[in-house]
Scaffold this active site. Structure first.
Site, PDB file in Angstrom:
ATOM      1  N   ARG A   1      -1.913  -2.625 -18.578  1.00 14.37           N
ATOM      2  CA  ARG A   1      -3.224  -1.971 -18.558  1.00 14.37           C
ATOM      3  C   ARG A   1      -3.211  -0.919 -17.449  1.00 14.37           C
ATOM      4  O   ARG A   1      -3.122  -1.253 -16.265  1.00 14.37           O
ATOM      5  CB  ARG A   1      -4.268  -3.053 -18.280  1.00 14.37           C
ATOM      6  CG  ARG A   1      -5.688  -2.700 -18.534  1.00 14.37           C
ATOM      7  CD  ARG A   1      -6.498  -3.965 -18.728  1.00 14.37           C
ATOM      8  NE  ARG A   1      -6.156  -4.575 -19.997  1.00 14.37           N
ATOM      9  CZ  ARG A   1      -6.623  -4.162 -21.184  1.00 14.37           C
ATOM     10  NH1 ARG A   1      -7.480  -3.176 -21.265  1.00 14.37           N
ATOM     11  NH2 ARG A   1      -6.238  -4.756 -22.295  1.00 14.37           N
TER      12      ARG A   1
ATOM     13  N   GLU B   1      -0.544   4.822  -0.498  1.00 10.14           N
ATOM     14  CA  GLU B   1      -1.343   6.027  -0.750  1.00 10.14           C
ATOM     15  C   GLU B   1      -0.505   7.274  -0.534  1.00 10.14           C
ATOM     16  O   GLU B   1       0.257   7.360   0.440  1.00 10.14           O
ATOM     17  CB  GLU B   1      -2.566   6.057   0.174  1.00 10.14           C
ATOM     18  CG  GLU B   1      -3.716   5.241  -0.404  1.00 10.14           C
ATOM     19  CD  GLU B   1      -4.448   4.437   0.623  1.00 10.14           C
ATOM     20  OE1 GLU B   1      -3.764   3.815   1.470  1.00 10.14           O
ATOM     21  OE2 GLU B   1      -5.692   4.430   0.579  1.00 10.14           O
TER      22      GLU B   1
ATOM     23  N   THR C   1      -3.893   5.992 -21.771  1.00  9.87           N
ATOM     24  CA  THR C   1      -3.701   4.660 -21.211  1.00  9.87           C
ATOM     25  C   THR C   1      -2.263   4.279 -21.530  1.00  9.87           C
ATOM     26  O   THR C   1      -1.601   4.922 -22.349  1.00  9.87           O
ATOM     27  CB  THR C   1      -4.653   3.621 -21.841  1.00  9.87           C
ATOM     28  OG1 THR C   1      -4.501   3.677 -23.262  1.00  9.87           O
ATOM     29  CG2 THR C   1      -6.094   3.882 -21.466  1.00  9.87           C
TER      30      THR C   1
ATOM     31  N   LYS D   1      -2.019   0.556 -24.970  1.00 11.95           N
ATOM     32  CA  LYS D   1      -2.398   0.443 -26.384  1.00 11.95           C
ATOM     33  C   LYS D   1      -1.120   0.519 -27.240  1.00 11.95           C
ATOM     34  O   LYS D   1      -0.287  -0.366 -27.139  1.00 11.95           O
ATOM     35  CB  LYS D   1      -3.442   1.506 -26.716  1.00 11.95           C
ATOM     36  CG  LYS D   1      -4.732   1.316 -25.882  1.00 11.95           C
ATOM     37  CD  LYS D   1      -5.819   2.276 -26.280  1.00 11.95           C
ATOM     38  CE  LYS D   1      -7.112   1.990 -25.537  1.00 11.95           C
ATOM     39  NZ  LYS D   1      -7.357   2.863 -24.388  1.00 11.95           N
TER      40      LYS D   1
ATOM     41  N   ASP E   1      -6.750  13.474 -24.989  1.00 13.92           N
ATOM     42  CA  ASP E   1      -6.764  12.078 -24.550  1.00 13.92           C
ATOM     43  C   ASP E   1      -6.055  11.292 -25.645  1.00 13.92           C
ATOM     44  O   ASP E   1      -6.623  11.010 -26.694  1.00 13.92           O
ATOM     45  CB  ASP E   1      -8.225  11.635 -24.385  1.00 13.92           C
ATOM     46  CG  ASP E   1      -8.348  10.147 -24.071  1.00 13.92           C
ATOM     47  OD1 ASP E   1      -7.341   9.419 -24.189  1.00 13.92           O
ATOM     48  OD2 ASP E   1      -9.467   9.716 -23.723  1.00 13.92           O
TER      49      ASP E   1
ATOM     50  N   TYR F   1       0.854  -1.194   0.000  1.00 12.06           N
ATOM     51  CA  TYR F   1       0.000   0.000   0.000  1.00 12.06           C
ATOM     52  C   TYR F   1       0.886   1.239   0.000  1.00 12.06           C
ATOM     53  O   TYR F   1       1.852   1.312   0.766  1.00 12.06           O
ATOM     54  CB  TYR F   1      -0.889   0.030   1.247  1.00 12.06           C
ATOM     55  CG  TYR F   1      -2.332  -0.298   0.929  1.00 12.06           C
ATOM     56  CD1 TYR F   1      -3.038   0.479   0.008  1.00 12.06           C
ATOM     57  CD2 TYR F   1      -2.975  -1.365   1.538  1.00 12.06           C
ATOM     58  CE1 TYR F   1      -4.350   0.180  -0.303  1.00 12.06           C
ATOM     59  CE2 TYR F   1      -4.292  -1.662   1.224  1.00 12.06           C
ATOM     60  CZ  TYR F   1      -4.975  -0.886   0.299  1.00 12.06           C
ATOM     61  OH  TYR F   1      -6.266  -1.171  -0.002  1.00 12.06           O
TER      62      TYR F   1
HETATM   63  N1  DSN Z   1     -11.997   0.400 -24.887  1.00 10.37           N
HETATM   64  C1  DSN Z   1     -11.023   1.296 -25.447  1.00 10.37           C
HETATM   65  C2  DSN Z   1     -10.868   1.098 -26.906  1.00 10.37           C
HETATM   66  O1  DSN Z   1     -10.975  -0.037 -27.326  1.00 10.37           O
HETATM   67  O2  DSN Z   1     -10.610   2.034 -27.633  1.00 10.37           O
HETATM   68  C3  DSN Z   1     -11.325   2.702 -25.143  1.00 10.37           C
HETATM   69  O3  DSN Z   1     -11.614   2.819 -23.805  1.00 10.37           O
END
Ligand code: DSN
Length: 414
Positions: free
Chosen positions: A230, A52, A221, A224, A195, A50
Protein backbone atom coordinates in the site's frame (compact mmCIF):
# COMPACT_ATOMS: atom_id res chain seq x y z
CA UNK A 1 7.69 -12.12 20.85
CA UNK A 2 5.23 -13.20 18.17
CA UNK A 3 1.87 -11.48 17.82
CA UNK A 4 0.30 -14.82 18.72
CA UNK A 5 2.19 -15.04 22.01
CA UNK A 6 1.93 -11.36 22.96
CA UNK A 7 -1.48 -10.17 21.79
CA UNK A 8 -4.26 -12.77 21.53
CA UNK A 9 -6.86 -10.11 20.62
CA UNK A 10 -4.89 -8.83 17.62
CA UNK A 11 -3.89 -12.38 16.69
CA UNK A 12 -7.56 -13.41 16.57
CA UNK A 13 -8.51 -10.41 14.40
CA UNK A 14 -5.61 -10.99 11.97
CA UNK A 15 -6.35 -14.71 11.70
CA UNK A 16 -10.02 -13.98 11.05
CA UNK A 17 -9.04 -11.54 8.27
CA UNK A 18 -6.63 -14.12 6.81
CA UNK A 19 -9.45 -16.68 6.77
CA UNK A 20 -11.76 -14.15 5.08
CA UNK A 21 -9.13 -13.48 2.40
CA UNK A 22 -8.53 -17.20 1.90
CA UNK A 23 -12.15 -18.32 1.77
CA UNK A 24 -13.69 -15.45 -0.17
CA UNK A 25 -13.57 -14.19 -3.72
CA UNK A 26 -11.89 -10.76 -3.62
CA UNK A 27 -13.43 -8.85 -6.47
CA UNK A 28 -12.82 -5.24 -5.36
CA UNK A 29 -10.78 -4.03 -8.35
CA UNK A 30 -8.37 -1.93 -6.28
CA UNK A 31 -7.32 -4.87 -4.11
CA UNK A 32 -4.78 -7.62 -4.60
CA UNK A 33 -2.63 -10.16 -2.74
CA UNK A 34 1.05 -9.26 -2.39
CA UNK A 35 3.80 -11.86 -2.55
CA UNK A 36 5.43 -13.26 0.57
CA UNK A 37 8.60 -11.27 -0.30
CA UNK A 38 6.59 -8.03 -0.33
CA UNK A 39 5.10 -8.97 3.06
CA UNK A 40 8.61 -9.72 4.38
CA UNK A 41 9.93 -6.34 3.23
CA UNK A 42 6.96 -4.58 4.85
CA UNK A 43 7.77 -6.23 8.15
CA UNK A 44 11.50 -5.55 7.83
CA UNK A 45 13.81 -3.44 10.01
CA UNK A 46 13.71 -0.69 7.36
CA UNK A 47 10.66 0.55 9.31
CA UNK A 48 13.01 1.71 12.08
CA UNK A 49 14.83 4.40 10.12
CA UNK A 50 14.12 8.09 9.68
CA UNK A 51 15.38 9.30 6.28
CA UNK A 52 13.88 12.71 5.52
CA UNK A 53 15.34 13.98 2.29
CA UNK A 54 16.56 12.10 -0.75
CA UNK A 55 19.44 9.80 -1.71
CA UNK A 56 22.75 11.36 -0.68
CA UNK A 57 20.93 14.41 0.74
CA UNK A 58 19.29 13.21 3.95
CA UNK A 59 18.70 15.17 7.14
CA UNK A 60 19.72 12.23 9.34
CA UNK A 61 22.86 10.15 9.72
CA UNK A 62 23.01 6.43 9.04
CA UNK A 63 21.08 6.53 5.79
CA UNK A 64 23.66 4.81 3.56
CA UNK A 65 21.70 1.55 3.28
CA UNK A 66 18.35 3.27 3.09
CA UNK A 67 19.79 5.11 0.07
CA UNK A 68 20.49 1.72 -1.51
CA UNK A 69 16.95 0.52 -0.82
CA UNK A 70 15.35 3.66 -2.23
CA UNK A 71 17.65 3.58 -5.30
CA UNK A 72 16.56 0.02 -6.08
CA UNK A 73 12.90 1.08 -6.00
CA UNK A 74 13.55 4.17 -8.14
CA UNK A 75 15.68 2.43 -10.79
CA UNK A 76 13.22 -0.45 -11.16
CA UNK A 77 10.25 1.92 -11.46
CA UNK A 78 12.11 3.90 -14.15
CA UNK A 79 12.76 0.67 -16.05
CA UNK A 80 9.14 -0.53 -15.69
CA UNK A 81 7.49 2.62 -17.00
CA UNK A 82 10.27 4.36 -18.96
CA UNK A 83 10.19 7.30 -16.52
CA UNK A 84 12.73 10.12 -16.47
CA UNK A 85 12.29 10.82 -12.75
CA UNK A 86 10.56 8.86 -9.98
CA UNK A 87 9.66 9.76 -6.41
CA UNK A 88 8.78 6.63 -4.41
CA UNK A 89 8.07 8.41 -1.12
CA UNK A 90 4.34 9.30 -1.42
CA UNK A 91 2.48 7.44 1.30
CA UNK A 92 -0.43 6.57 -0.96
CA UNK A 93 -2.40 7.68 -4.00
CA UNK A 94 -4.20 10.69 -2.53
CA UNK A 95 -1.02 12.29 -1.11
CA UNK A 96 0.77 11.55 -4.42
CA UNK A 97 -1.94 13.46 -6.30
CA UNK A 98 -1.89 16.38 -3.87
CA UNK A 99 1.92 16.58 -4.06
CA UNK A 100 1.79 16.48 -7.87
CA UNK A 101 -0.72 19.36 -7.92
CA UNK A 102 1.32 21.42 -5.52
CA UNK A 103 4.47 20.89 -7.63
CA UNK A 104 2.97 22.80 -10.56
CA UNK A 105 -0.11 24.74 -9.42
CA UNK A 106 -0.73 27.96 -7.52
CA UNK A 107 -3.79 28.58 -5.38
CA UNK A 108 -6.80 29.24 -7.62
CA UNK A 109 -5.35 27.58 -10.74
CA UNK A 110 -7.81 25.70 -12.92
CA UNK A 111 -7.70 21.92 -13.36
CA UNK A 112 -9.83 19.83 -15.72
CA UNK A 113 -10.62 16.53 -13.97
CA UNK A 114 -13.18 13.75 -14.40
CA UNK A 115 -16.43 13.82 -12.38
CA UNK A 116 -16.44 11.22 -9.56
CA UNK A 117 -19.61 9.45 -10.71
CA UNK A 118 -18.11 9.04 -14.19
CA UNK A 119 -15.10 7.22 -12.79
CA UNK A 120 -12.89 10.03 -11.45
CA UNK A 121 -11.33 9.99 -7.99
CA UNK A 122 -12.18 12.13 -4.95
CA UNK A 123 -8.81 13.86 -5.31
CA UNK A 124 -9.66 14.86 -8.88
CA UNK A 125 -11.67 17.76 -7.55
CA UNK A 126 -14.69 16.44 -5.66
CA UNK A 127 -16.17 19.29 -3.61
CA UNK A 128 -15.88 17.36 -0.30
CA UNK A 129 -12.07 17.42 -0.49
CA UNK A 130 -9.80 20.05 1.06
CA UNK A 131 -7.97 20.62 -2.23
CA UNK A 132 -11.22 21.44 -4.04
CA UNK A 133 -11.11 24.68 -2.01
CA UNK A 134 -7.56 25.42 -3.13
CA UNK A 135 -7.67 24.81 -6.88
CA UNK A 136 -10.48 25.54 -9.30
CA UNK A 137 -11.52 22.08 -10.49
CA UNK A 138 -13.75 21.94 -13.55
CA UNK A 139 -15.15 18.46 -13.97
CA UNK A 140 -15.77 16.76 -17.28
CA UNK A 141 -17.84 13.64 -17.91
CA UNK A 142 -17.91 10.61 -20.19
CA UNK A 143 -20.25 10.74 -23.19
CA UNK A 144 -23.65 8.97 -23.09
CA UNK A 145 -22.18 5.96 -24.91
CA UNK A 146 -19.62 5.62 -22.11
CA UNK A 147 -16.54 6.68 -24.03
CA UNK A 148 -14.25 9.57 -23.22
CA UNK A 149 -15.48 12.55 -25.20
CA UNK A 150 -12.24 14.14 -26.41
CA UNK A 151 -14.04 16.79 -28.48
CA UNK A 152 -15.90 17.91 -25.36
CA UNK A 153 -12.67 17.82 -23.36
CA UNK A 154 -11.07 20.08 -25.98
CA UNK A 155 -14.04 22.45 -25.95
CA UNK A 156 -13.86 22.64 -22.14
CA UNK A 157 -10.09 23.22 -22.27
CA UNK A 158 -10.55 26.07 -24.77
CA UNK A 159 -13.29 27.58 -22.60
CA UNK A 160 -11.67 27.25 -19.15
CA UNK A 161 -7.96 27.52 -20.07
CA UNK A 162 -6.81 25.05 -17.37
CA UNK A 163 -3.25 24.94 -16.12
CA UNK A 164 -3.59 21.16 -15.82
CA UNK A 165 -5.53 18.50 -17.73
CA UNK A 166 -5.99 15.39 -15.62
CA UNK A 167 -6.94 11.90 -16.82
CA UNK A 168 -6.72 8.42 -15.26
CA UNK A 169 -9.62 7.05 -13.26
CA UNK A 170 -10.85 4.84 -10.41
CA UNK A 171 -14.03 3.38 -11.83
CA UNK A 172 -13.66 3.86 -15.58
CA UNK A 173 -13.18 0.67 -17.55
CA UNK A 174 -11.99 1.81 -21.00
CA UNK A 175 -8.64 2.69 -22.58
CA UNK A 176 -7.37 6.30 -22.68
CA UNK A 177 -5.90 8.04 -25.73
CA UNK A 178 -3.08 9.92 -23.99
CA UNK A 179 -1.70 11.34 -27.24
CA UNK A 180 -5.06 13.01 -27.92
CA UNK A 181 -5.19 14.42 -24.38
CA UNK A 182 -1.64 15.76 -24.76
CA UNK A 183 -2.62 17.45 -28.02
CA UNK A 184 -5.55 19.15 -26.26
CA UNK A 185 -3.40 20.25 -23.32
CA UNK A 186 -0.69 21.55 -25.64
CA UNK A 187 -3.25 23.62 -27.51
CA UNK A 188 -4.08 25.57 -24.33
CA UNK A 189 -0.59 25.43 -22.78
CA UNK A 190 -1.65 23.14 -19.92
CA UNK A 191 0.34 20.52 -18.05
CA UNK A 192 -0.72 16.88 -18.45
CA UNK A 193 -1.20 14.47 -15.56
CA UNK A 194 -2.41 10.87 -15.49
CA UNK A 195 -3.46 9.05 -12.33
CA UNK A 196 -2.80 5.43 -13.28
CA UNK A 197 -3.42 4.01 -9.78
CA UNK A 198 -5.81 1.34 -11.00
CA UNK A 199 -4.10 0.28 -14.19
CA UNK A 200 -0.39 0.69 -13.36
CA UNK A 201 0.21 -3.07 -13.46
CA UNK A 202 -1.50 -3.37 -16.83
CA UNK A 203 0.59 -0.50 -18.19
CA UNK A 204 3.84 -1.91 -16.75
CA UNK A 205 3.10 -5.20 -18.50
CA UNK A 206 2.36 -3.49 -21.83
CA UNK A 207 -1.33 -4.42 -21.70
CA UNK A 208 -2.55 -0.79 -21.80
CA UNK A 209 -1.31 2.52 -23.21
CA UNK A 210 1.51 4.10 -21.23
CA UNK A 211 1.24 7.86 -20.56
CA UNK A 212 4.67 8.12 -18.91
CA UNK A 213 6.70 8.93 -22.06
CA UNK A 214 4.17 11.60 -23.07
CA UNK A 215 2.82 13.24 -19.93
CA UNK A 216 4.39 15.75 -17.55
CA UNK A 217 3.23 13.93 -14.43
CA UNK A 218 2.00 10.41 -13.73
CA UNK A 219 0.85 9.35 -10.27
CA UNK A 220 -0.01 5.89 -9.07
CA UNK A 221 -0.61 3.70 -6.10
CA UNK A 222 1.57 0.62 -5.87
CA UNK A 223 -0.97 -1.79 -4.36
CA UNK A 224 -3.61 -2.33 -7.02
CA UNK A 225 -2.84 -4.10 -10.32
CA UNK A 226 0.85 -3.39 -9.65
CA UNK A 227 0.54 -5.84 -6.71
CA UNK A 228 2.93 -4.10 -4.36
CA UNK A 229 2.59 -2.66 -0.86
CA UNK A 230 0.00 0.00 0.00
CA UNK A 231 1.75 3.17 -1.17
CA UNK A 232 2.11 5.85 -3.84
CA UNK A 233 4.58 7.07 -6.45
CA UNK A 234 5.05 10.03 -8.78
CA UNK A 235 6.76 9.85 -12.17
CA UNK A 236 7.62 12.99 -14.09
CA UNK A 237 9.77 14.63 -16.69
CA UNK A 238 13.26 15.63 -15.56
CA UNK A 239 12.23 19.30 -15.85
CA UNK A 240 9.73 18.81 -12.99
CA UNK A 241 11.92 16.55 -10.84
CA UNK A 242 13.01 19.23 -8.35
CA UNK A 243 9.51 20.66 -7.97
CA UNK A 244 8.00 17.20 -7.42
CA UNK A 245 10.62 16.14 -4.87
CA UNK A 246 10.19 19.44 -2.98
CA UNK A 247 6.41 19.07 -3.05
CA UNK A 248 6.59 15.59 -1.47
CA UNK A 249 9.24 16.52 1.09
CA UNK A 250 9.33 18.97 2.78
CA UNK A 251 6.14 20.28 1.15
CA UNK A 252 3.73 17.60 2.29
CA UNK A 253 5.35 14.68 4.09
CA UNK A 254 7.95 13.96 6.72
CA UNK A 255 10.00 10.78 7.00
CA UNK A 256 9.41 8.31 4.17
CA UNK A 257 8.23 4.81 5.11
CA UNK A 258 11.35 2.93 4.08
CA UNK A 259 9.95 -0.52 4.82
CA UNK A 260 7.20 0.25 2.30
CA UNK A 261 9.80 1.56 -0.16
CA UNK A 262 11.73 -1.73 0.27
CA UNK A 263 8.50 -3.56 -0.51
CA UNK A 264 7.96 -1.34 -3.57
CA UNK A 265 11.46 -2.36 -4.77
CA UNK A 266 10.48 -6.04 -4.51
CA UNK A 267 7.13 -5.50 -6.23
CA UNK A 268 8.76 -3.61 -9.13
CA UNK A 269 11.28 -6.43 -9.57
CA UNK A 270 8.39 -8.89 -9.67
CA UNK A 271 6.60 -6.72 -12.23
CA UNK A 272 9.70 -6.83 -14.46
CA UNK A 273 9.53 -10.66 -14.61
CA UNK A 274 7.96 -12.37 -17.66
CA UNK A 275 5.38 -14.03 -15.35
CA UNK A 276 3.94 -10.61 -14.54
CA UNK A 277 3.18 -9.98 -18.22
CA UNK A 278 1.20 -13.20 -18.30
CA UNK A 279 -0.56 -12.21 -15.07
CA UNK A 280 -1.61 -8.84 -16.52
CA UNK A 281 -2.81 -10.48 -19.74
CA UNK A 282 -4.94 -12.91 -17.72
CA UNK A 283 -6.42 -10.05 -15.62
CA UNK A 284 -7.86 -8.58 -18.82
CA UNK A 285 -8.97 -11.93 -20.26
CA UNK A 286 -10.76 -12.66 -16.99
CA UNK A 287 -12.46 -9.24 -16.94
CA UNK A 288 -13.55 -9.68 -20.55
CA UNK A 289 -14.96 -13.12 -19.69
CA UNK A 290 -17.02 -11.58 -16.86
CA UNK A 291 -18.21 -8.87 -19.25
CA UNK A 292 -19.47 -11.52 -21.71
CA UNK A 293 -21.19 -13.53 -18.98
CA UNK A 294 -23.04 -10.52 -17.56
CA UNK A 295 -23.95 -9.22 -21.00
CA UNK A 296 -25.51 -12.60 -21.86
CA UNK A 297 -27.56 -12.40 -18.65
CA UNK A 298 -28.88 -8.96 -19.61
CA UNK A 299 -26.98 -6.80 -17.11
CA UNK A 300 -26.38 -3.11 -17.77
CA UNK A 301 -22.63 -2.48 -17.91
CA UNK A 302 -21.51 1.14 -17.63
CA UNK A 303 -19.13 2.54 -20.26
CA UNK A 304 -20.20 -0.26 -22.61
CA UNK A 305 -17.94 -2.93 -21.09
CA UNK A 306 -14.27 -3.12 -20.19
CA UNK A 307 -10.78 -2.79 -21.67
CA UNK A 308 -9.04 -3.14 -18.32
CA UNK A 309 -9.47 -5.06 -15.05
CA UNK A 310 -12.83 -3.71 -13.84
CA UNK A 311 -16.54 -3.49 -14.53
CA UNK A 312 -19.07 -0.97 -13.28
CA UNK A 313 -22.57 -2.44 -13.32
CA UNK A 314 -25.95 -0.77 -12.85
CA UNK A 315 -27.70 -3.27 -10.57
CA UNK A 316 -30.84 -1.15 -10.15
CA UNK A 317 -31.46 -1.21 -13.90
CA UNK A 318 -30.34 -4.83 -14.18
CA UNK A 319 -32.12 -6.54 -11.26
CA UNK A 320 -33.97 -3.88 -9.28
CA UNK A 321 -31.63 -4.03 -6.26
CA UNK A 322 -29.47 -1.14 -5.06
CA UNK A 323 -25.69 -1.20 -5.03
CA UNK A 324 -25.75 -1.52 -1.25
CA UNK A 325 -28.20 -4.43 -1.33
CA UNK A 326 -26.11 -6.19 -3.99
CA UNK A 327 -22.90 -5.64 -2.00
CA UNK A 328 -24.49 -7.04 1.18
CA UNK A 329 -25.91 -10.09 -0.63
CA UNK A 330 -22.57 -10.79 -2.33
CA UNK A 331 -20.76 -10.40 1.00
CA UNK A 332 -23.01 -13.08 2.47
CA UNK A 333 -22.14 -15.27 -0.51
CA UNK A 334 -18.40 -14.78 0.11
CA UNK A 335 -17.88 -12.49 -2.87
CA UNK A 336 -16.49 -9.02 -2.05
CA UNK A 337 -17.32 -6.10 -4.35
CA UNK A 338 -17.95 -2.44 -3.64
CA UNK A 339 -21.11 -0.44 -4.12
CA UNK A 340 -20.38 2.43 -6.50
CA UNK A 341 -22.12 5.37 -8.11
CA UNK A 342 -22.81 5.13 -11.83
CA UNK A 343 -22.56 8.17 -14.16
CA UNK A 344 -24.90 10.94 -12.91
CA UNK A 345 -26.34 8.54 -10.35
CA UNK A 346 -29.77 9.57 -9.08
CA UNK A 347 -28.97 7.79 -5.80
CA UNK A 348 -26.40 8.78 -3.14
CA UNK A 349 -22.90 7.30 -2.66
CA UNK A 350 -23.90 5.30 0.46
CA UNK A 351 -26.61 3.45 -1.47
CA UNK A 352 -25.84 4.00 -5.14
CA UNK A 353 -27.16 2.27 -8.25
CA UNK A 354 -24.05 0.29 -9.06
CA UNK A 355 -21.39 -2.15 -8.00
CA UNK A 356 -17.76 -2.09 -9.10
CA UNK A 357 -15.76 -5.29 -9.35
CA UNK A 358 -12.68 -6.64 -11.07
CA UNK A 359 -10.17 -9.42 -11.52
CA UNK A 360 -6.68 -8.50 -10.16
CA UNK A 361 -6.95 -10.46 -6.90
CA UNK A 362 -8.70 -13.58 -8.22
CA UNK A 363 -6.18 -13.68 -11.09
CA UNK A 364 -3.33 -13.57 -8.55
CA UNK A 365 -4.86 -16.68 -7.01
CA UNK A 366 -4.55 -18.38 -10.39
CA UNK A 367 -8.17 -18.30 -11.54
CA UNK A 368 -8.94 -18.34 -15.25
CA UNK A 369 -11.86 -18.13 -17.71
CA UNK A 370 -13.80 -21.19 -16.44
CA UNK A 371 -13.62 -19.85 -12.90
CA UNK A 372 -14.89 -16.45 -14.13
CA UNK A 373 -17.90 -18.15 -15.71
CA UNK A 374 -18.69 -19.85 -12.40
CA UNK A 375 -18.17 -16.58 -10.48
CA UNK A 376 -20.49 -14.66 -12.83
CA UNK A 377 -23.17 -17.35 -12.36
CA UNK A 378 -22.85 -17.07 -8.57
CA UNK A 379 -22.89 -13.27 -8.66
CA UNK A 380 -26.00 -13.29 -10.83
CA UNK A 381 -27.68 -15.78 -8.48
CA UNK A 382 -26.79 -13.72 -5.38
CA UNK A 383 -27.89 -10.39 -6.89
CA UNK A 384 -31.12 -11.85 -8.27
CA UNK A 385 -31.91 -13.55 -4.94
CA UNK A 386 -30.42 -10.88 -2.69
CA UNK A 387 -32.89 -11.51 0.17
CA UNK A 388 -32.68 -15.32 0.14
CA UNK A 389 -30.17 -16.08 2.92
CA UNK A 390 -30.30 -19.86 2.41
CA UNK A 391 -29.39 -19.41 -1.24
CA UNK A 392 -26.58 -17.00 -0.38
CA UNK A 393 -25.21 -19.51 2.13
CA UNK A 394 -25.26 -22.25 -0.52
CA UNK A 395 -23.28 -19.98 -2.85
CA UNK A 396 -20.81 -19.23 -0.03
CA UNK A 397 -20.13 -22.97 0.35
CA UNK A 398 -19.47 -23.20 -3.40
CA UNK A 399 -17.14 -20.19 -3.17
CA UNK A 400 -15.25 -21.82 -0.31
CA UNK A 401 -14.83 -25.04 -2.29
CA UNK A 402 -13.47 -23.05 -5.24
CA UNK A 403 -11.06 -20.95 -3.18
CA UNK A 404 -9.78 -24.10 -1.42
CA UNK A 405 -8.41 -25.11 -4.83
CA UNK A 406 -6.34 -21.88 -4.99
CA UNK A 407 -4.45 -21.71 -1.68
CA UNK A 408 -3.38 -18.33 -0.34
CA UNK A 409 -0.41 -17.69 1.99
CA UNK A 410 0.01 -21.38 2.82
CA UNK A 411 1.33 -21.98 6.32
CA UNK A 412 0.78 -18.39 7.45
CA UNK A 413 -0.91 -17.66 10.78
CA UNK A 414 -0.66 -14.98 13.43
N1 DSN B 1 -10.09 3.58 -2.84
C1 DSN B 1 -9.49 3.42 -4.14
C2 DSN B 1 -10.30 2.53 -5.01
O1 DSN B 1 -10.87 1.60 -4.47
O2 DSN B 1 -10.35 2.71 -6.21
C3 DSN B 1 -9.25 4.71 -4.80
O3 DSN B 1 -8.64 5.56 -3.92
Amino acid sequence: MTIHAYDPDLSAALNAELKRQREGLEMIPSENFVSESVLEALGSIATNKYAEGYNGRRYYGGCQFIDQIESLAIERAKQLFGAEHVNVQPLSGAPANIAAYSAILEKGDTVLGMDLSHGGHLTHGHPVTYIAGIYNFIRYKTSPDGTLDYDNLRAMALEHKPKLVLVGYSAYSREIDYARVKEIADEVGAYTMADIAHIAGLIAAGEMNNPVPLFDLVTTTTHKTLRGPRGGMIMCKEALAKAVDKAVFPGLQGGPHENVIAAKAIAFREALEPEFKEYARQIRVNAKTLEGEFRTRGYTLCFGGTDNHLLLMDVVASRGVSGKEAQIALDKAGITVNKNTIPDDARGPMDPSGIRFGTPAVTTRGMKEDDMKQIAAWMDDAITNAKDDARLEAIRLGVKALTDRYPLYQGLSY
